[in-house]
Design an enzyme around this catalytic site. Sequence first.
Site, mmCIF file in Angstrom:
data_model
loop_
_atom_site.group_PDB
_atom_site.id
_atom_site.type_symbol
_atom_site.label_atom_id
_atom_site.label_comp_id
_atom_site.label_asym_id
_atom_site.label_seq_id
_atom_site.Cartn_x
_atom_site.Cartn_y
_atom_site.Cartn_z
ATOM 1 N N GLU A 119 -17.989 23.297 95.619
ATOM 2 C CA GLU A 119 -17.495 24.537 96.199
ATOM 3 C C GLU A 119 -15.981 24.491 96.379
ATOM 4 O O GLU A 119 -15.284 25.492 96.147
ATOM 5 C CB GLU A 119 -18.188 24.790 97.540
ATOM 6 N N GLU A 139 -27.921 19.588 96.915
ATOM 7 C CA GLU A 139 -28.387 19.524 98.301
ATOM 8 C C GLU A 139 -29.630 20.365 98.542
ATOM 9 O O GLU A 139 -30.375 20.129 99.501
ATOM 10 C CB GLU A 139 -27.263 19.941 99.262
#
Length: 275
Positions: A119, A139
């Site tokens: 990100e 994740e």
Amino acid sequence: MTKSVENLVIIEHHDAVAWLTINRPKKLNALSVELMRELSTALTEAEADPAIKVVVLQGADHAFSVGYDITQEVEMGVSTAEQWHAGLTNNIGLSMQVWRLKKPVIAAVSGWCLAGGCELAMACDLIVAADDAQFGEPEIRFGSGPVTLLMPFLLGQKATNELLYTGDIITAERAQELGMVNRVVANAELAGAVDQLARKIALTPLSILRYTKRAITRAYDAMGLTSAVESNLDIAAVLNSAHTPEREEFTNLVATRGLGAALAWRDKRYGAVDS
């Protein structure tokens, strides 16, 4: 000039380009609270320095970052939605600081670029990747999820859905095909390629760079990016606090046997379908 406050971020100025190196190689440059604080300070300083036109963000020792420090989160006992919301607000703050920085930011990515690290790279204006770079948000596989929801705006719906539903990790070449990465070069050529690109951008007057980035950022705001990121913060806080047997097992393994054992358990669950 080279300096570092706590050795978590190394700052080097090469003429009009500031190189910021995430320096936690023994943890694959995992983003701890302390590291994020130091990186935020370094970004603020680079933004305010009139001699700097371009910022380069990279990771030490052939890894960009594996994302937020899971071990630290477990040690801090983050569990409720309120606790997650506070922590994730800090995480989003760093990525969006890069997104809104008044100067272009280039991510120089080699090795792992995962989860919060992915990100952070996506928040940069450009990504130049080594051919060994790997991107993804794995994740999801242990019961977490994306924090700074930039991917739908950069990759589109179908590619985003596949990556965020499966937690798959993709190569630099695939990331370039999807539009996440600008260029892929040999690992040995990464620093030189980024330096050349940064110096070319730095030839543009700073005021023009600032206004151009502002125009691009506002275009994405008009598409709803900021609203989507802020809305996802609330969802992510609930998502991370939701109880699932998989999340409980993963957290217990991190606490009792370490992150390596927890990741091995996670990957074993997906081994049969990944092969």
